[in-house]
Design an enzyme around this catalytic site. Structure first.
Site, PDB file in Angstrom:
ATOM      1  N   GLY A  47     -21.414 -33.267 -28.888  1.00  9.86           N
ATOM      2  CA  GLY A  47     -21.504 -34.404 -29.792  1.00  9.86           C
ATOM      3  C   GLY A  47     -22.854 -35.065 -29.639  1.00  9.86           C
ATOM      4  O   GLY A  47     -23.880 -34.504 -29.982  1.00  9.86           O
ATOM      5  N   LYS A  48     -22.881 -36.278 -29.069  1.00 17.66           N
ATOM      6  CA  LYS A  48     -24.109 -37.075 -28.914  1.00 17.66           C
ATOM      7  C   LYS A  48     -24.761 -37.285 -30.268  1.00 17.66           C
ATOM      8  O   LYS A  48     -25.949 -37.050 -30.439  1.00 17.66           O
ATOM      9  CB  LYS A  48     -25.071 -36.410 -27.920  1.00 17.66           C
ATOM     10  CG  LYS A  48     -24.511 -36.292 -26.517  1.00 17.66           C
ATOM     11  CD  LYS A  48     -25.594 -35.968 -25.513  1.00 17.66           C
ATOM     12  CE  LYS A  48     -25.343 -34.667 -24.842  1.00 17.66           C
ATOM     13  NZ  LYS A  48     -26.308 -34.216 -23.912  1.00 17.66           N
ATOM     14  N   HIS A  49     -23.951 -37.666 -31.231  1.00 20.03           N
ATOM     15  CA  HIS A  49     -24.467 -37.999 -32.560  1.00 20.03           C
ATOM     16  C   HIS A  49     -23.448 -38.840 -33.325  1.00 20.03           C
ATOM     17  O   HIS A  49     -22.299 -38.970 -32.895  1.00 20.03           O
ATOM     18  CB  HIS A  49     -24.820 -36.722 -33.341  1.00 20.03           C
ATOM     19  CG  HIS A  49     -23.685 -35.802 -33.595  1.00 20.03           C
ATOM     20  ND1 HIS A  49     -23.477 -34.625 -32.921  1.00 20.03           N
ATOM     21  CD2 HIS A  49     -22.643 -35.906 -34.457  1.00 20.03           C
ATOM     22  CE1 HIS A  49     -22.375 -34.040 -33.362  1.00 20.03           C
ATOM     23  NE2 HIS A  49     -21.849 -34.793 -34.298  1.00 20.03           N
ATOM     24  N   ALA A  50     -23.907 -39.375 -34.446  1.00 21.32           N
ATOM     25  CA  ALA A  50     -23.010 -40.017 -35.422  1.00 21.32           C
ATOM     26  C   ALA A  50     -23.262 -39.336 -36.756  1.00 21.32           C
ATOM     27  O   ALA A  50     -24.249 -38.605 -36.922  1.00 21.32           O
ATOM     28  CB  ALA A  50     -23.315 -41.510 -35.515  1.00 21.32           C
TER      29      ALA A  50
END
Ligand code: T46
Length: 132
Positions: A47-50
């Site tokens: 992930g480490k995102h929007a």
């Protein structure tokens, strides 16, 4: 609201269980894409995102993992441990996921086709876009 949990209807008896996900009142958007993730080592952080527009319902169809969700003000950790619930995440929520069990399979139902321009992969840019 960082997320919603959707409880799926389960069909089945001693011969096994089945969950069907269809467009309809109980599902929050039209599904345009499905993908799944497996064989991830326990300590990997994905992930480490929007996303700018994308919504998702995330189902841990096997095993377990933890999602850390962040709306720029609040951060919360949710453990996914069952195939009978979906984690509904709307747009503009930062997510990381980790602590994968060996048998973990994560299935994602997405409201849009894949588009790298929809990703915000820098946390400071995420905070700036929230303010803007
Ligand atoms: C989320 C979690 C649960 C594609 O080519 N097509 C696709 O449809 C997707 C989703 C990814 N990719 C490529 C793009 C990257 O090079 O696969 C690579 C990894 O993708 P991503 O960074 O999206 O992977 P995850 O596992 O970090 O996150 C994904 C979702 O994007 C994310 O929003 O919540 O699964």
């Amino acid at each position: 609201m960082l997320y919603n949990i959707i409880d799926f209807e389960v069909c089945g008896d001693h011969s096994g269980k089945l969950v069907a996900l269809e467009k309809g009142a109980e599902f929050p958007f039209d599904i345009k894409r499905v993908y799944y993730i497996w064989q991830t080592d326990r300590d990997v952080v994905r992930g480490k995102h929007a996303h700018r527009a994308l919504e998702q319902v995330i189902v841990c169809v096997s095993g377990s993992c933890d999602f850390i969700l962040d709306d720029g003000a609040t951060r919360q950790c949710i453990s996914l441990t069952t195939p009978v619930q979906g984690l509904h995440i709307k747009s503009r929520i930062w997510r990381e996921f980790t602590n994968f069990s060996e048998d973990c399979v994560v299935m994602v139902l997405a409201s849009e086709h894949y588009d790298e321009a929809d990703y915000i992969r820098d946390y400071d840019v995420f905070l700036k876009e929230l303010k803007g």
